[in-house]
Design an enzyme around this catalytic site. Sequence first.
Site, PDB file in Angstrom:
ATOM      1  N   CYS A   1       0.862  -1.291   0.275  1.00  0.00           N
ATOM      2  CA  CYS A   1       0.155   0.198  -0.025  1.00  0.00           C
ATOM      3  C   CYS A   1       0.602   1.595  -0.340  1.00  0.00           C
ATOM      4  CB  CYS A   1      -1.094   0.320   1.546  1.00  0.00           C
ATOM      5  SG  CYS A   1      -0.270   0.195   2.837  1.00  0.00           S
TER       6      CYS A   1
ATOM      7  N   ASP B   1       3.633   2.412   1.949  1.00  0.00           N
ATOM      8  CA  ASP B   1       4.202   2.638   3.112  1.00  0.00           C
ATOM      9  C   ASP B   1       4.792   1.734   4.091  1.00  0.00           C
ATOM     10  OD1 ASP B   1       4.657   5.913   2.901  1.00  0.00           O
ATOM     11  OD2 ASP B   1       2.901   6.011   2.403  1.00  0.00           O
TER      12      ASP B   1
ATOM     13  N   CYS C   1       6.423   7.859   0.631  1.00  0.00           N
ATOM     14  CA  CYS C   1       7.158   8.612  -0.008  1.00  0.00           C
ATOM     15  C   CYS C   1       7.485  10.051   1.446  1.00  0.00           C
ATOM     16  CB  CYS C   1       5.415   9.555  -0.104  1.00  0.00           C
ATOM     17  SG  CYS C   1       4.721   9.522   1.174  1.00  0.00           S
TER      18      CYS C   1
ATOM     19  N   CYS D   1      -2.600   6.980   4.872  1.00  0.00           N
ATOM     20  CA  CYS D   1      -1.423   5.964   4.847  1.00  0.00           C
ATOM     21  C   CYS D   1      -0.844   6.354   4.963  1.00  0.00           C
ATOM     22  CB  CYS D   1      -1.706   6.070   2.623  1.00  0.00           C
ATOM     23  SG  CYS D   1      -1.089   7.441   2.687  1.00  0.00           S
TER      24      CYS D   1
END
Lengths: 130, 396
Positions: A35, A37, A60, A104
């Site tokens: 997904c 992370d 990210c 997320c």
Amino acid sequence: MPAYSEKVMEYFMNPRNVGEIPDADGIGEVGNPVCGDMMTFYVKVDGDRLADVKFKTFGCGAAIAVSSMVSEMAKGKTLEEAMQITNKDVAQELGGLPPNKYHCSNLGADALHKAIEDYLQKAGKESPQV
Amino acid sequence: MTRQVYMDHMATTPLLPEVLEAMLPYFTQHFGNPASLHSWGDAAREAVEASRAQVAAFIGARPEEIVFTGSGTEANNMAIKGLAQAQEKKGRHIVVSAIEHFSVLQAARTMEKRGFEVTLVPVDADGLVSPAAVAASLRPDTVLVSVMLANPEVGTIEPVREIATVVKEHGAIMHTDAVAAAGQIPINVEELGVDALSLAACQFYGPKGVGALYLRRGVRLIPLMDGGVQEGGRRPGTDNVPGIVGMGRAAALAPARLPQYAEHLQSLRERLFTGITASVEHILITGHRQQRLPGHASFCVRFIEGEAMLMLLDARGVACSSGSACTSRALKTSHVLTAMNVPAETAQGSLVFSLGLDNTAEDVDHVVEVLPPVVQRLRQMSPLWDKFLKGKKEGS
């Protein structure tokens, strides 16, 4: 680039407390690479305080900045205080996150709590009531 | 100052100075509406028609087969919705490849809500759509097939001519999205055998906000909008005259440049491939190795995530792109890499360099110099890299 705050950029570009603690007292892992992370937190406990906090993060810019901020916020705090840090607090400290990154990438506090719980479990102690 | 290297030409290209020069009078001096019946209108209309002829010549079409639009996305929407709707009495089945641009895929999904059925044709690990797979997906009620000429994310050039042959034998309409391919490879609608083809000016050094749909003479289309006679009634709304003039000029300049341009791009691409694969380990080249756009180099860097790489590269003057989940607004892994069976974890490390006229060998060398430390820095932060190294140690 996504609309990141200056603080997010700063904590991403110059992350604090990256790494692992070889003899960590507790380790917490959240997320999964599918997904996007994944964060691993390491804590070293001295008495009832977090003597050291380190992390490794796959993800990210937001995920890295969040991890970095959590580690800084938690270091030196008592276990009880650290357990009270929420993902929302972290986002606030970072000057906010883009809306689509709130859920997320903003898992740092969860990973920290898991590491503390891991320590408590290993030490045979109960989780502080928060 | 850090060297500034723009390698995101699939997102958009810079506007050529001669294109800008051609456009400028149509903002001010020749501001007329091409639909007006006076000399101001005449000047604008003549310019639009001259551009139409230039865009037609660029792809081997007739001027009356070109419909100007507001973007490549609009051209794709117009093709999928407008062509399918025009055929609905004949059948209600649409076939598109799994790696189309969202303006094709989501337009097809919209047609599903309007009673059509959609089949997604799978691709192989190189992102190639096989004509046999398209043939297998055709049904008696298939009225429209859309397969892109080249994919902007992995660079693979699709066998559109072979696919069109299959589709035309079947009697369906064949559309191709040539937005990514235009300007980098020669395009001829007769050779391709397609009925419809989408273009966007900003992919070949023209302005943003203008595109075109080629529609073979005699192919019916229901317009997306109502309320005007412009573009033969197929695309109502006052023409974007300066934009259209710019698109025409850009289309007129492209063919003469193409052979040397493609060679230039390809040599830079190979330099980039060689440099990066030699200096970064655990990296996967995405897309077909040979059958790809000359200026396109794409990778998945394992154990790290694309957006973080983009941010660190940007700080070092390098602009490129990624198909990682974190870089998409919907936070979903690239549908292109997923369709190519790239594991989701690997797809997170997607990195796309798309080269252009403004790039040099020195630019490539700069990227090859700055990328490895960026990768190393993120890997040192990555728990996945840790696990990989530990697994390797235990395994040996």
